[in-house]
Design a protein around this motif. Structure first.
Motif, PDB file in Angstrom:
ATOM      1  N   ALA A 289      18.074  28.383  58.556  1.00 28.41           N
ATOM      2  CA  ALA A 289      17.883  26.929  58.443  1.00 28.41           C
ATOM      3  C   ALA A 289      16.836  26.564  57.401  1.00 28.41           C
ATOM      4  CB  ALA A 289      17.485  26.356  59.806  1.00 28.41           C
ATOM      5  N   ASP A 290      15.839  27.397  57.204  1.00 31.82           N
ATOM      6  CA  ASP A 290      14.752  27.073  56.271  1.00 31.82           C
ATOM      7  C   ASP A 290      14.948  27.689  54.887  1.00 31.82           C
ATOM      8  OD1 ASP A 290      13.459  25.676  58.327  1.00 31.82           O
ATOM      9  OD2 ASP A 290      12.470  27.514  59.045  1.00 31.82           O
ATOM     10  N   ALA A 291      16.075  28.345  54.684  1.00 33.83           N
ATOM     11  CA  ALA A 291      16.300  29.031  53.416  1.00 33.83           C
ATOM     12  C   ALA A 291      16.831  28.066  52.359  1.00 33.83           C
ATOM     13  CB  ALA A 291      17.279  30.189  53.611  1.00 33.83           C
ATOM     14  N   ASP A 292      16.874  28.537  51.120  1.00 36.29           N
ATOM     15  CA  ASP A 292      17.448  27.775  50.019  1.00 36.29           C
ATOM     16  C   ASP A 292      18.925  27.455  50.326  1.00 36.29           C
ATOM     17  OD1 ASP A 292      19.054  28.012  47.213  1.00 36.29           O
ATOM     18  OD2 ASP A 292      17.056  27.139  46.915  1.00 36.29           O
ATOM     19  N   PRO A 293      19.415  26.267  49.913  1.00 31.45           N
ATOM     20  CA  PRO A 293      20.820  25.901  50.215  1.00 31.45           C
ATOM     21  C   PRO A 293      21.837  26.929  49.754  1.00 31.45           C
ATOM     22  CG  PRO A 293      19.619  23.985  49.449  1.00 31.45           C
ATOM     23  CD  PRO A 293      18.687  25.152  49.301  1.00 31.45           C
ATOM     24  N   ALA A 294      21.621  27.532  48.589  1.00 33.77           N
ATOM     25  CA  ALA A 294      22.570  28.544  48.095  1.00 33.77           C
ATOM     26  C   ALA A 294      22.610  29.756  49.019  1.00 33.77           C
ATOM     27  CB  ALA A 294      22.189  28.976  46.688  1.00 33.77           C
ATOM     28  N   VAL A 295      21.487  30.109  49.595  1.00 34.66           N
ATOM     29  CA  VAL A 295      21.421  31.248  50.515  1.00 34.66           C
ATOM     30  C   VAL A 295      22.092  30.903  51.829  1.00 34.66           C
ATOM     31  CG1 VAL A 295      19.847  32.751  51.793  1.00 34.66           C
ATOM     32  CG2 VAL A 295      19.321  32.117  49.433  1.00 34.66           C
ATOM     33  N   ARG A 296      21.893  29.657  52.300  1.00 31.85           N
ATOM     34  CA  ARG A 296      22.465  29.235  53.588  1.00 31.85           C
ATOM     35  C   ARG A 296      23.974  29.075  53.536  1.00 31.85           C
ATOM     36  NH1 ARG A 296      21.783  24.481  55.394  1.00 31.85           N
ATOM     37  NH2 ARG A 296      22.036  25.025  57.585  1.00 31.85           N
ATOM     38  N   GLU A 297      24.535  28.828  52.352  1.00 33.05           N
ATOM     39  CA  GLU A 297      25.952  28.492  52.264  1.00 33.05           C
ATOM     40  C   GLU A 297      26.843  29.670  52.672  1.00 33.05           C
ATOM     41  OE1 GLU A 297      29.013  25.872  51.834  1.00 33.05           O
ATOM     42  OE2 GLU A 297      26.856  25.471  51.755  1.00 33.05           O
ATOM     43  N   THR A 298      26.696  30.789  51.997  1.00 33.53           N
ATOM     44  CA  THR A 298      27.501  31.981  52.296  1.00 33.53           C
ATOM     45  C   THR A 298      26.674  33.229  52.035  1.00 33.53           C
ATOM     46  OG1 THR A 298      28.369  32.195  50.044  1.00 33.53           O
ATOM     47  CG2 THR A 298      29.650  30.825  51.582  1.00 33.53           C
ATOM     48  N   LEU A 299      27.146  34.340  52.575  1.00 31.13           N
ATOM     49  CA  LEU A 299      26.486  35.619  52.307  1.00 31.13           C
ATOM     50  C   LEU A 299      26.630  35.993  50.843  1.00 31.13           C
ATOM     51  CD1 LEU A 299      24.986  38.107  53.283  1.00 31.13           C
ATOM     52  CD2 LEU A 299      27.155  39.052  54.076  1.00 31.13           C
ATOM     53  N   GLY A 300      27.774  35.673  50.234  1.00 27.57           N
ATOM     54  CA  GLY A 300      27.950  35.931  48.810  1.00 27.57           C
ATOM     55  C   GLY A 300      26.954  35.153  47.973  1.00 27.57           C
ATOM     56  N   GLY A 301      26.712  33.876  48.345  1.00 27.73           N
ATOM     57  CA  GLY A 301      25.716  33.075  47.645  1.00 27.73           C
ATOM     58  C   GLY A 301      24.322  33.651  47.800  1.00 27.73           C
ATOM     59  N   ALA A 302      24.029  34.168  48.990  1.00 22.44           N
ATOM     60  CA  ALA A 302      22.726  34.791  49.223  1.00 22.44           C
ATOM     61  C   ALA A 302      22.556  36.031  48.353  1.00 22.44           C
ATOM     62  CB  ALA A 302      22.587  35.157  50.694  1.00 22.44           C
ATOM     63  N   ALA A 303      23.614  36.821  48.205  1.00 25.86           N
ATOM     64  CA  ALA A 303      23.533  38.024  47.368  1.00 25.86           C
ATOM     65  C   ALA A 303      23.263  37.651  45.919  1.00 25.86           C
ATOM     66  CB  ALA A 303      24.825  38.831  47.489  1.00 25.86           C
ATOM     67  N   ALA A 304      23.929  36.580  45.438  1.00 22.19           N
ATOM     68  CA  ALA A 304      23.712  36.141  44.068  1.00 22.19           C
ATOM     69  C   ALA A 304      22.275  35.640  43.886  1.00 22.19           C
ATOM     70  CB  ALA A 304      24.707  35.040  43.701  1.00 22.19           C
ATOM     71  N   ALA A 305      21.774  34.870  44.861  1.00 18.16           N
ATOM     72  CA  ALA A 305      20.399  34.362  44.785  1.00 18.16           C
ATOM     73  C   ALA A 305      19.393  35.508  44.817  1.00 18.16           C
ATOM     74  CB  ALA A 305      20.141  33.393  45.936  1.00 18.16           C
ATOM     75  N   ALA A 306      19.659  36.520  45.646  1.00 19.98           N
ATOM     76  CA  ALA A 306      18.755  37.667  45.737  1.00 19.98           C
ATOM     77  C   ALA A 306      18.722  38.442  44.430  1.00 19.98           C
ATOM     78  CB  ALA A 306      19.196  38.576  46.877  1.00 19.98           C
ATOM     79  N   GLN A 307      19.860  38.545  43.758  1.00 23.76           N
ATOM     80  CA  GLN A 307      19.917  39.259  42.488  1.00 23.76           C
ATOM     81  C   GLN A 307      19.106  38.525  41.419  1.00 23.76           C
ATOM     82  OE1 GLN A 307      23.891  39.933  41.057  1.00 23.76           O
ATOM     83  NE2 GLN A 307      23.261  41.559  39.683  1.00 23.76           N
ATOM     84  N   GLN A 308      19.166  37.186  41.446  1.00 23.38           N
ATOM     85  CA  GLN A 308      18.393  36.410  40.485  1.00 23.38           C
ATOM     86  C   GLN A 308      16.891  36.553  40.726  1.00 23.38           C
ATOM     87  OE1 GLN A 308      19.792  32.375  40.714  1.00 23.38           O
ATOM     88  NE2 GLN A 308      21.496  32.730  39.301  1.00 23.38           N
ATOM     89  N   LEU A 309      16.513  36.571  42.013  1.00 25.05           N
ATOM     90  CA  LEU A 309      15.087  36.714  42.335  1.00 25.05           C
ATOM     91  C   LEU A 309      14.568  38.093  41.963  1.00 25.05           C
ATOM     92  CD1 LEU A 309      14.806  34.957  45.825  1.00 25.05           C
ATOM     93  CD2 LEU A 309      13.672  34.272  43.714  1.00 25.05           C
ATOM     94  N   GLY A 310      15.316  39.111  42.346  1.00 26.53           N
ATOM     95  CA  GLY A 310      14.916  40.478  42.075  1.00 26.53           C
ATOM     96  C   GLY A 310      13.686  40.904  42.872  1.00 26.53           C
ATOM     97  N   GLY A 311      13.329  42.151  42.788  1.00 29.29           N
ATOM     98  CA  GLY A 311      12.119  42.673  43.421  1.00 29.29           C
ATOM     99  C   GLY A 311      12.128  42.544  44.929  1.00 29.29           C
ATOM    100  N   GLU A 312      10.938  42.547  45.499  1.00 27.62           N
ATOM    101  CA  GLU A 312      10.800  42.492  46.949  1.00 27.62           C
ATOM    102  C   GLU A 312      11.277  41.151  47.513  1.00 27.62           C
ATOM    103  OE1 GLU A 312       6.876  43.432  48.184  1.00 27.62           O
ATOM    104  OE2 GLU A 312       6.924  45.480  47.379  1.00 27.62           O
ATOM    105  N   ALA A 313      11.062  40.065  46.765  1.00 29.95           N
ATOM    106  CA  ALA A 313      11.498  38.754  47.246  1.00 29.95           C
ATOM    107  C   ALA A 313      13.017  38.715  47.381  1.00 29.95           C
ATOM    108  CB  ALA A 313      11.026  37.660  46.284  1.00 29.95           C
ATOM    109  N   GLY A 314      13.716  39.243  46.382  1.00 24.71           N
ATOM    110  CA  GLY A 314      15.177  39.274  46.450  1.00 24.71           C
ATOM    111  C   GLY A 314      15.670  40.161  47.579  1.00 24.71           C
ATOM    112  N   ALA A 315      15.018  41.321  47.745  1.00 24.81           N
ATOM    113  CA  ALA A 315      15.413  42.226  48.828  1.00 24.81           C
ATOM    114  C   ALA A 315      15.203  41.581  50.189  1.00 24.81           C
ATOM    115  CB  ALA A 315      14.614  43.526  48.734  1.00 24.81           C
ATOM    116  N   ALA A 316      14.124  40.814  50.344  1.00 26.33           N
ATOM    117  CA  ALA A 316      13.863  40.147  51.625  1.00 26.33           C
ATOM    118  C   ALA A 316      14.914  39.072  51.919  1.00 26.33           C
ATOM    119  CB  ALA A 316      12.464  39.527  51.598  1.00 26.33           C
ATOM    120  N   VAL A 317      15.285  38.310  50.884  1.00 25.99           N
ATOM    121  CA  VAL A 317      16.316  37.275  51.067  1.00 25.99           C
ATOM    122  C   VAL A 317      17.637  37.916  51.478  1.00 25.99           C
ATOM    123  CG1 VAL A 317      17.781  35.628  49.818  1.00 25.99           C
ATOM    124  CG2 VAL A 317      15.298  35.555  49.542  1.00 25.99           C
TER     125      VAL A 317
END
Length: 507
Positions: A425-453
């Protein structure tokens, strides 16, 4: 009363020929999974066109099943099979050499029309070839296993072909099999049709399509995008046209769907139980494919190869189901199949974010139970229906299967998505929409932040899977109880050998 004749080598050879179109039609449901990136590069379809390249086949197939089943009863099931084989083969060539997205969509629609002629024709011909109860049950069990295996095999064959050839090869593989069917069917498969079919009701064709297509479309869209007024409106329009269609069938002597089918003891129960079984198998597929690719991070070909593993168990389950059905009675075995399916969902409700073998075990147990149900209820429905209406009976079974599959993906997918979004509920809208969207957002973030997302999104997806599996498991237990009630001795199952004599056998 004389025993019905037993099928010999000729009938079993004919049955083998009939498995060809069944495998190809079921494979075409999933054959585009690997081809779409290459098609996108070559034909440059828009997002809407890409969606229709996928869905036009399934929509044409679902919308015309009832019409084609009734048409086969009237003009002859073998004749319709050959017409469908010709259409399917020509459409496959057209799809393989398509030079634009519009041309490929048109070819996919023609493939769906051909598929709609092939599916009920093959099952109805199996009903006519095997008049002995035990042999018919065994043949339909093998038919059900082949259909389930074809869907899994389609994506794998697509991946293998694309490793060596261009994207059109995934369609051209249909052509040799259809040519073989065209040559062998007139020699091996006898013709069967209703000797007194009555006039063909043309108005019922658009009514049946109007009843089926908006509902299937609405359910698929709800599964993919969620609920909105337009999609609910599609369901309402389909329901209203379905009501008009049913009223028309009840009032006409030349109805497309004979009321005699639903007066046949066990037929309505079989269609209902088959729809529930399709709900389970397609609902589970919605999660298992995403789990392999987005949670475990597999490539598409690797995920497709792993998804074949449960099919091995299915290949053994179908013949065992036929034997148990003959020995113990179909009602208890069908109920046991639903309970087995529920056990498969129970296993899925325990998977974590790294549980490949547990997922495969759950899918295998689930598939064994559901194929047991589907093979036995298909046999029961065809045995209960008058032989001259076997094509219509087969088309109703398969239409119910389309409804059940779409409903399973919509309801279970919506439940899983609701839990996923609630957890994030508190995540970025792209992450909340679908798991595929979350994977794309995590790839853009990279590093530990992306891995946590990505880790949080995967946990949320698995949590949604748990809720959906628990809900579906409870439904399977309820379906088992329903099967015992509907199929109690003297209550729902058709009498042995009912309406088993073929109407005509002009070679």
């Amino acid at each position: 009363m004389t025993n019905p004749p037993r099928a010999g080598r000729r009938e079993w050879t004919a049955f083998t020929v009939l498995l060809l179109p069944l495998l190809l039609v079921s494979m075409d449901v999933s054959v585009l999974y690997f081809a779409i990136p290459a098609i996108t590069r070559e034909l440059d379809p828009s997002a809407t066109q890409q969606l229709w390249i996928f869905d036009s086949y399934a929509f044409a197939l679902a919308g015309l099943l009832i019409t084609m089943g009734s048409l086969g009863d009237r003009i002859g099931r073998r004749k319709l099979l050959l017409i469908g084989a010709a259409a399917f083969g020509l459409a496959s060539v057209g799809a393989a050499y398509a030079t634009s997205a519009e041309m490929l969509i048109a070819a996919r629609i023609l493939l769906g029309i051909g598929g709609a002629t092939l599916m009920p024709s093959t099952l109805a011909l199996v009903r006519n070839l095997f008049q002995d109860d035990a042999q018919r049950t065994r043949a339909i069990a093998l038919w059900s296993g082949a259909m389930a295996g074809g869907i899994a095999l389609g994506s794998v064959m697509s991946g293998v072909l694309l490793n060596h050839f261009w994207w059109g090869s995934v369609f051209l593989v249909n052509v040799p099999a259809m040519l073989l069917l065209f040559v062998l069917s007139p020699v091996l498969v006898p013709e069967f049709k209703d000797p007194a079919p009555g006039r063909f009701d043309l108005l019922s064709v658009p009514l049946s399509m109007g009843a089926v297509l908006p509902v299937v479309y609405g359910l698929k869209e709800i599964a993919a995008e969620g609920v909105d007024p337009f999609r609910l409106g599609c369901l309402a329009v389909g329901g209203a046209l379905g009501y008009v269609f049913v009223r028309r069938q009840r009032s006409r002597t030349d109805a497309m769907i004979s009321p005699a089918l639903f007066r046949a003891r066990g037929f309505g129960a079989a269609v209902t139980l088959n729809t529930l079984a399709a709900f389970a198998i397609m609902g589970s597929a919605y999660f298992s494919t995403q789990y392999l690719q987005s949670v475990l991070g597999m490539g598409t070909l690797e995920a497709a190869l792993w998804s074949l593993a449960p099919s091995v168990a299915v290949g053994a389950a179908a013949p065992v189901a036929a034997t148990l059905g003959q020995r113990l009675g179909k009602g208890p075995v069908i109920a046991g199949g639903f309970v087995t399916g529920g056990a498969g969902f129970a296993l899925l409700a325990t998977v974590g974010t790294d549980s490949l073998w547990l997922l495969l075990a759950g899918c295998a147990v689930l598939a064994c139970g559901i194929v047991t149900v589907m093979s036995l209820v298909s046999d029961m429905a065809l045995a209960a229906a008058p032989a001259e209406k076997a094509g219509s009976a087969a088309s109703l079974l398969e239409t119910g299967q389309e409804f059940g599959g779409a409903l399973g993906m919509a309801l279970l997918g919506s439940l899983g998505t609701a839990v996923y979004r609630s957890d994030l509920a508190d995540a970025d809208p792209a992450v909340r929409e679908t798991l595929g969207g979350a994977a794309a957002a995590a790839q853009q973030l990279g590093g530990e932040a992306g891995a946590a997302v990505l880790a949080a999104a995967r946990e949320a997806f698995v949590h949604g899977l748990h809720y959906a599996a628990c809900g579906a498991g409870l439904l399977m237990v309820a379906a088992a109880g329903l099967a015992l009630v509907l199929l109690r001795p003297g209550g729902g199952s058709a009498p042995a050998g009912a309406a088993a004599e073929p109407v005509g056998a002009a070679r």
